[in-house]
Design a protein around this motif. Sequence first.
Motif, mmCIF file in Angstrom:
data_model
loop_
_atom_site.group_PDB
_atom_site.id
_atom_site.type_symbol
_atom_site.label_atom_id
_atom_site.label_comp_id
_atom_site.label_asym_id
_atom_site.label_seq_id
_atom_site.Cartn_x
_atom_site.Cartn_y
_atom_site.Cartn_z
ATOM 1 N N ALA A 1 0.855 -1.294 -0.050
ATOM 2 C CA ALA A 1 0.108 0.173 0.099
ATOM 3 C C ALA A 1 1.131 1.180 0.009
ATOM 4 O O ALA A 1 0.815 2.358 -0.901
ATOM 5 C CB ALA A 1 -0.985 0.037 1.218
ATOM 6 N N LYS A 2 1.764 1.259 0.983
ATOM 7 C CA LYS A 2 2.828 2.391 0.763
ATOM 8 C C LYS A 2 3.481 2.722 -0.608
ATOM 9 O O LYS A 2 3.766 3.590 -0.986
ATOM 10 C CB LYS A 2 3.879 2.446 1.821
ATOM 11 N N ALA A 3 3.762 1.425 -1.070
ATOM 12 C CA ALA A 3 4.529 1.477 -2.351
ATOM 13 C C ALA A 3 3.506 1.983 -3.568
ATOM 14 O O ALA A 3 3.918 2.994 -4.439
ATOM 15 C CB ALA A 3 4.836 0.218 -2.869
ATOM 16 N N PHE A 4 2.387 1.604 -3.397
ATOM 17 C CA PHE A 4 1.409 2.466 -4.360
ATOM 18 C C PHE A 4 1.202 3.819 -4.262
ATOM 19 O O PHE A 4 1.178 4.725 -5.045
ATOM 20 C CB PHE A 4 0.013 1.713 -4.098
ATOM 21 N N ALA A 5 1.379 4.242 -2.721
ATOM 22 C CA ALA A 5 1.187 5.640 -2.596
ATOM 23 C C ALA A 5 2.473 6.421 -3.165
ATOM 24 O O ALA A 5 2.414 7.357 -3.714
ATOM 25 C CB ALA A 5 1.081 5.910 -1.044
ATOM 26 N N VAL A 6 3.784 5.927 -2.584
ATOM 27 C CA VAL A 6 4.927 6.480 -3.236
ATOM 28 C C VAL A 6 5.120 6.577 -4.872
ATOM 29 O O VAL A 6 5.507 7.583 -5.552
ATOM 30 C CB VAL A 6 6.102 5.724 -2.727
ATOM 31 N N GLY A 7 4.643 5.325 -5.462
ATOM 32 C CA GLY A 7 5.040 5.438 -6.936
ATOM 33 C C GLY A 7 3.843 6.235 -7.649
ATOM 34 O O GLY A 7 4.229 6.907 -8.595
ATOM 35 N N LEU A 8 2.486 6.018 -7.199
ATOM 36 C CA LEU A 8 1.728 6.936 -7.765
ATOM 37 C C LEU A 8 1.835 8.408 -7.780
ATOM 38 O O LEU A 8 1.471 9.297 -8.474
ATOM 39 C CB LEU A 8 0.185 6.611 -7.515
ATOM 40 N N PHE A 9 2.536 8.898 -6.562
ATOM 41 C CA PHE A 9 2.783 10.356 -6.177
ATOM 42 C C PHE A 9 3.677 10.673 -6.995
ATOM 43 O O PHE A 9 3.460 11.737 -7.649
ATOM 44 C CB PHE A 9 3.112 10.453 -4.830
ATOM 45 N N PHE A 10 4.859 9.926 -7.271
ATOM 46 C CA PHE A 10 6.047 10.243 -8.106
ATOM 47 C C PHE A 10 5.622 10.310 -9.938
ATOM 48 O O PHE A 10 6.222 10.875 -10.564
ATOM 49 C CB PHE A 10 7.221 9.973 -7.923
ATOM 50 N N ALA A 11 4.574 9.440 -9.852
ATOM 51 C CA ALA A 11 4.128 9.164 -11.453
ATOM 52 C C ALA A 11 3.652 10.720 -11.754
ATOM 53 O O ALA A 11 3.578 10.891 -13.247
ATOM 54 C CB ALA A 11 3.157 8.354 -11.464
ATOM 55 N N PHE A 12 2.839 11.551 -10.798
ATOM 56 C CA PHE A 12 2.306 12.612 -11.336
ATOM 57 C C PHE A 12 3.031 13.820 -11.098
ATOM 58 O O PHE A 12 2.751 14.845 -11.586
ATOM 59 C CB PHE A 12 0.967 12.812 -10.780
ATOM 60 N N ILE A 13 4.321 13.572 -10.765
ATOM 61 C CA ILE A 13 5.103 14.985 -10.319
ATOM 62 C C ILE A 13 6.168 14.867 -11.654
ATOM 63 O O ILE A 13 6.999 14.027 -12.038
ATOM 64 C CB ILE A 13 6.147 14.415 -9.083
ATOM 65 N N PRO A 14 6.069 16.136 -12.150
ATOM 66 C CA PRO A 14 6.903 16.234 -13.715
ATOM 67 C C PRO A 14 8.244 16.892 -13.600
ATOM 68 O O PRO A 14 8.621 17.728 -13.759
ATOM 69 C CB PRO A 14 6.072 17.381 -14.465
ATOM 70 N N VAL A 15 9.119 15.769 -13.144
ATOM 71 C CA VAL A 15 10.547 15.886 -12.802
ATOM 72 C C VAL A 15 11.465 14.864 -13.319
ATOM 73 O O VAL A 15 10.732 13.857 -13.388
ATOM 74 C CB VAL A 15 11.042 16.050 -11.235
ATOM 75 N N PRO A 16 12.492 15.218 -13.698
ATOM 76 C CA PRO A 16 13.265 14.213 -14.426
ATOM 77 C C PRO A 16 13.712 13.323 -12.955
ATOM 78 O O PRO A 16 13.748 13.607 -12.034
ATOM 79 C CB PRO A 16 14.470 14.949 -14.820
ATOM 80 N N LEU B 1 0.077 22.988 -10.311
ATOM 81 C CA LEU B 1 -1.117 22.689 -9.400
ATOM 82 C C LEU B 1 -1.866 21.479 -9.321
ATOM 83 O O LEU B 1 -2.251 20.692 -8.733
ATOM 84 C CB LEU B 1 -2.143 23.898 -9.315
ATOM 85 N N GLY B 2 -2.107 21.375 -10.854
ATOM 86 C CA GLY B 2 -3.089 19.825 -11.382
ATOM 87 C C GLY B 2 -2.160 18.667 -11.019
ATOM 88 O O GLY B 2 -2.627 17.795 -10.385
ATOM 89 N N CYS B 3 -0.956 18.786 -11.314
ATOM 90 C CA CYS B 3 -0.037 17.683 -10.876
ATOM 91 C C CYS B 3 0.299 17.411 -9.511
ATOM 92 O O CYS B 3 0.102 16.213 -9.091
ATOM 93 C CB CYS B 3 1.493 18.073 -11.481
ATOM 94 N N GLY B 4 0.297 18.662 -8.708
ATOM 95 C CA GLY B 4 0.456 18.383 -7.204
ATOM 96 C C GLY B 4 -0.974 17.803 -6.736
ATOM 97 O O GLY B 4 -0.893 16.817 -5.792
ATOM 98 N N VAL B 5 -2.026 18.206 -7.003
ATOM 99 C CA VAL B 5 -3.327 17.824 -6.342
ATOM 100 C C VAL B 5 -3.589 16.290 -6.860
ATOM 101 O O VAL B 5 -4.004 15.625 -6.129
ATOM 102 C CB VAL B 5 -4.404 18.641 -6.961
ATOM 103 N N LEU B 6 -3.305 16.082 -8.117
ATOM 104 C CA LEU B 6 -3.663 14.711 -8.624
ATOM 105 C C LEU B 6 -2.781 13.582 -8.143
ATOM 106 O O LEU B 6 -2.884 12.504 -7.778
ATOM 107 C CB LEU B 6 -3.878 14.793 -9.991
ATOM 108 N N ALA B 7 -1.399 14.070 -7.887
ATOM 109 C CA ALA B 7 -0.434 13.311 -7.289
ATOM 110 C C ALA B 7 -0.770 12.871 -5.830
ATOM 111 O O ALA B 7 -0.726 11.778 -5.525
ATOM 112 C CB ALA B 7 1.160 14.091 -7.325
ATOM 113 N N ILE B 8 -1.448 13.945 -5.075
ATOM 114 C CA ILE B 8 -1.790 13.461 -3.733
ATOM 115 C C ILE B 8 -3.064 12.679 -3.845
ATOM 116 O O ILE B 8 -3.184 11.474 -3.021
ATOM 117 C CB ILE B 8 -2.126 14.690 -2.890
#
Length: 171
Positions: free
Chosen positions: A43-58, A134-141
């Motif tokens: 469950a924590k892995a899903f939270a971490v992976g999905l969070f960073f999937a929406f963050i637009p950074v290299p 803003l959209g990336c941050g909100v959707l990441a959370i």
Amino acid sequence: MPKKLIKRIMPDNQRIKDNKHLKIFGALLHNPNLWHMNRHSVAKAFAVGLFFAFIPVPFQMVLAAGTAIMVHSNLPLSVALVWLTNPFTMPAIFYFCYSVGAWLINAPVHDFKFEANWQWIADSLSSIGPAFLLGCGVLAIIFSMLGYFGMQLLWRYSAVKAWKKRNKNDK
């Protein structure tokens, strides 16, 4: 059921330890808790992976790996889930992020063509940047929370179903 499915598609942990981008974590990768498959680590892995999937950074995978190490989530799954945003899905997902951000700040949605180069990014930051970020941050959370609680519920449902099946077979 979730454990069997995840184990089947998860890469080998030695291959991940040998990844050149993850070598910066050194001996931290040898923590056995990073490789266990249980309800909490997945469950924590899903939270971490999905969070960073929406963050637009290299280097999203490196950030996900570092966070997975800090929160003791399943490392391979955290890193693999970052690939939700891959070169094929990225334009659609990031346009959705931009649309959500524009909606949140009540700004008009401008049509644009996504280009994966630094010049386009620099030129676009002033016009679509605030809504996009803003959209990336909100959707990441949101998606990290949905992933965490969804996996907790799915794992629990699967365990209860197995218990009931075992009790039924015992009678």
